[in-house]
Design an enzyme around this catalytic site. Structure first.
Site, PDB file in Angstrom:
ATOM      1  CE  LYS A   1      15.288 -52.414   4.538  1.00 53.47           C
ATOM      2  NZ  LYS A   1      13.473 -52.167   4.910  1.00 53.47           N
TER       3      LYS A   1
ATOM      4  CD  GLU B   1       7.626 -53.984   0.837  1.00 54.14           C
ATOM      5  OE1 GLU B   1       7.645 -54.098   0.101  1.00 54.14           O
ATOM      6  OE2 GLU B   1       9.044 -53.679   2.512  1.00 54.14           O
TER       7      GLU B   1
ATOM      8  CD  GLU C   1       7.717 -43.206   4.984  1.00 52.00           C
ATOM      9  OE1 GLU C   1       6.838 -43.219   4.192  1.00 52.00           O
ATOM     10  OE2 GLU C   1       7.911 -44.880   5.023  1.00 52.00           O
TER      11      GLU C   1
ATOM     12  CG  ASP D   1      11.151 -55.871   4.388  1.00 56.11           C
ATOM     13  OD1 ASP D   1      11.549 -56.163   5.064  1.00 56.11           O
ATOM     14  OD2 ASP D   1      11.802 -55.182   3.471  1.00 56.11           O
TER      15      ASP D   1
ATOM     16  CG  ASP E   1      11.095 -54.664  -0.345  1.00 56.19           C
ATOM     17  OD1 ASP E   1      10.332 -54.777  -0.912  1.00 56.19           O
ATOM     18  OD2 ASP E   1      12.408 -54.469   1.298  1.00 56.19           O
TER      19      ASP E   1
ATOM     20  CB  THR F   1       9.179 -60.916   5.033  1.00 58.69           C
ATOM     21  OG1 THR F   1      10.836 -60.600   5.372  1.00 58.69           O
ATOM     22  CG2 THR F   1       9.033 -60.208   4.304  1.00 58.69           C
TER      23      THR F   1
ATOM     24  NE  ARG G   1      12.892 -48.591   8.803  1.00 63.90           N
ATOM     25  CZ  ARG G   1      12.893 -49.137   8.169  1.00 63.90           C
ATOM     26  NH1 ARG G   1      13.984 -49.151   7.121  1.00 63.90           N
ATOM     27  NH2 ARG G   1      11.406 -49.333   7.495  1.00 63.90           N
TER      28      ARG G   1
ATOM     29  CD  GLN H   1      17.142 -50.255   6.812  1.00 59.95           C
ATOM     30  OE1 GLN H   1      16.180 -50.356   7.400  1.00 59.95           O
ATOM     31  NE2 GLN H   1      16.863 -49.546   5.271  1.00 59.95           N
TER      32      GLN H   1
ATOM     33  CG  HIS I   1       9.165 -46.076   1.575  1.00 57.86           C
ATOM     34  ND1 HIS I   1       9.176 -46.107   2.989  1.00 57.86           N
ATOM     35  CD2 HIS I   1      10.127 -46.939   1.220  1.00 57.86           C
ATOM     36  CE1 HIS I   1      10.134 -46.314   2.743  1.00 57.86           C
ATOM     37  NE2 HIS I   1      10.496 -47.143   2.059  1.00 57.86           N
TER      38      HIS I   1
ATOM     39  CD  GLU J   1      10.567 -51.014   5.014  1.00 56.41           C
ATOM     40  OE1 GLU J   1      10.799 -49.818   5.057  1.00 56.41           O
ATOM     41  OE2 GLU J   1      10.928 -52.449   3.754  1.00 56.41           O
TER      42      GLU J   1
HETATM   43  O1  LIG Z   1      16.462 -45.635   1.366  1.00 57.11           O
HETATM   44  C1  LIG Z   1      17.549 -46.770   2.400  1.00 57.11           C
HETATM   45  O2  LIG Z   1      18.284 -46.972   2.404  1.00 57.11           O
HETATM   46  C2  LIG Z   1      16.405 -47.748   3.148  1.00 57.11           C
HETATM   47  C3  LIG Z   1      15.055 -47.828   2.802  1.00 57.11           C
HETATM   48  C4  LIG Z   1      14.495 -49.314   3.027  1.00 57.11           C
HETATM   49  O3  LIG Z   1      14.519 -49.761   4.188  1.00 57.11           O
HETATM   50  C5  LIG Z   1      12.775 -49.696   1.960  1.00 57.11           C
HETATM   51  C6  LIG Z   1      12.803 -51.328   1.343  1.00 57.11           C
HETATM   52  O4  LIG Z   1      13.345 -51.843   2.320  1.00 57.11           O
HETATM   53  C7  LIG Z   1      11.600 -50.704   0.071  1.00 57.11           C
HETATM   54  C8  LIG Z   1      10.907 -50.796   0.493  1.00 57.11           C
HETATM   55  O5  LIG Z   1      10.513 -51.031   1.117  1.00 57.11           O
HETATM   56  O6  LIG Z   1      10.696 -49.550  -0.032  1.00 57.11           O
HETATM   57 CA    CA Z   2      10.711 -53.724   2.387  1.00 57.13          CA
HETATM   58 MG    MG Z   3      11.691 -57.861   5.922  1.00 59.41          MG
END
Ligand SMILES: O=C(O)/C=C/C(=O)CC(=O)CC(=O)O
Ligand code: CA
Ligand code: MG
Length: 401
Positions: free
Chosen positions: A241, A191, A346, A221, A116, A245, A225, A228, A123, A189
């Protein structure tokens, strides 16, 4: 006039003769490769006579794996033959059309390695501002290379598969210690994914990358959060994540996007040679994300800073092999406008600005029972439209602890 007289099989619709995406459907108690024609499917296993033994042999198993393992010239040959057969005035022997609502679909190929990327500047900057308000939104490497991570291919699921809210560790705001339980900040997400094929390769140039991408699928995806935010430093995304997916069940061949090529936005400095593109590999795809039936955002893929060719050249530049069935996703597709943000993190700006849905519902993150559908179209030849099949999923409550 084509013998295929079904709704949606015309040049102005996303699944007309200019698109012909490949999928896998259940017919007569067997899985068979198929192409989507409007709101119907045309199974390919029955077309051995019309395709001839060589091409028929590539689409007679219970997956697209044999086709992915062949080279790009063969993919073009099969696509041209299918365009002839679907455009002809009489049905080839063995042809059957089945309504899309009457067939089950499955993942059409064996997913190999899954990567990914993180290639939308909008973003990356938004997430940086939300999660790391005290630091610069982009790290210095971001404009020099397509940042990415290796994901978990075993949990890639086909569109329509329910997603169970994951459990995990999170640290509530202000707390010193983490707690365990179902995610409270489940997100999407939007994508675009690229399905690799061709002979096993390593260290592909951007030009060779073109010959190693079989086709394009929409990807969601799913991202927890809260899990994460607590786990990701210093090594990046992990359990937040890897639980699921989703990808579309229909792969639109890369060749269908010849009229949708654009240049990615110019980088702010010269790129290292291996990332310079011979051919424009940006794609003018227009996505739409609906949340319980309300379209909440329309991200534009033409805004992405890194193309699929640059991503594939980068992921293999250290000699890592690229095998048929490998899948890499673009990263969340977000544009500069609020109405173009590709994640709910976002759209709701970290949960501070709820999103209004039809009927008065308000949301920040996903609730149990919520459904999300991502669709996309692109310009095709002579004013036609190329479609990317939807990727859909519904959230089920967390399993009991
Ligand atoms: O910037 C971060 O800490 C995390 C970003 C993401 O979760 C994005 C990721 O999975 C990549 C993407 O889809 O752009
Ligand atoms: Ca992603
Ligand atoms: Mg995923």
């Amino acid at each position: 006039m084509s013998w295929i007289d079904v709704p949606g099989f015309h040049a102005a619709a996303p699944f007309g003769p200019q698109t012909l995406p490949y999928g896998l459907v259940r017919v007569d108690d067997r899985w068979t490769p198929a192409v989507r024609v409007g709101d119907h499917v045309l199974p390919l296993r029955g077309l051995a006579g019309a395709l001839g033994p060589r091409l028929a042999g590539l689409v007679s198993e219970d997956s697209l794996d044999p086709l992915l393992a062949r080279e790009a010239a063969i993919w073009r040959e099969l696509r041209e033959r299918l365009q002839e057969l679907t455009g002809g005035s009489t049905a080839p022997r063995g042809a059957r059309l089945i309504s899309l609502d009457e067939v089950r679909s499955a993942l059409p190929f064996t997913v190999g390695d899954y990567v990914d990327f993180y290639s939308s500047r909008h973003h990356a900057e938004n997430v940086g501002r939300i999660l790391r308000p005290d630091s610069a939104p982009l790290l210095p490497n971001w404009t020099h290379l397509p940042v990415g991570y290796h994901g978990r291919s075993g949990t890639v699921v086909v569109s329509g598969t329910d997603v169970v809210r994951p459990h995990g560790q999170r640290r509530p705001p202000g707390a010193e210690l983490p707690v365990f339980g179902p995610s409270t900040r489940l997100d999407i997400e939007a994508e675009v994914g690229f399905v690799c094929g061709g002979p096993v390769g390593g260290r592909l140039s951007t030009a060779e990358a073109e010959e190693h991408v079989f086709g394009v699928v929409l990807v969601n995806d799913w991202s927890a959060r809260d899990i994460q935010a607590w786990e990701y430093q210093p090594l990046g995304p992990f359990l937040g994540k890897s639980f699921a997916t989703s990808i579309a069940g229909w792969i639109t061949p890369l060749a269908a996007f010849d009229h949708a090529r654009v240049s990615p936005p110019a980088p702010p400095h010269r790129l290292l040679d291996y990332l310079v593109e011979d051919r424009q590999a940006g794609l003018d795809l227009r996505l739409a994300v609906s949340w319980n039936g309300t379209v909440v955002t329309r991200p534009r893929f033409a805004e992405m800073s890194w193309s699929f060719a640059q991503q594939l050249a980068h992921l293999s530049v250290n000699g890592a092999t690229v095998r048929p069935g490998d899948l890499f996703a673009s990263g969340t597709v977000s544009g500069p406008l609020r109405s173009e943000r590709g994640s709910f993190l976002e759209l709701s700006w970290g949960g501070a600005e709820p999103v209004e849905l039809a009927g008065g519902a308000r949301r920040t993150f996903l609730e149990d029972g919520d459904s999300v559908v991502v669709t996309a179209t692109a310009p095709g030849p002579e004013g036609s439209v190329i479609g990317l099949a939807e990727v859909a999923g519904t959230i089920r409550p967390a399993a009991s602890a």
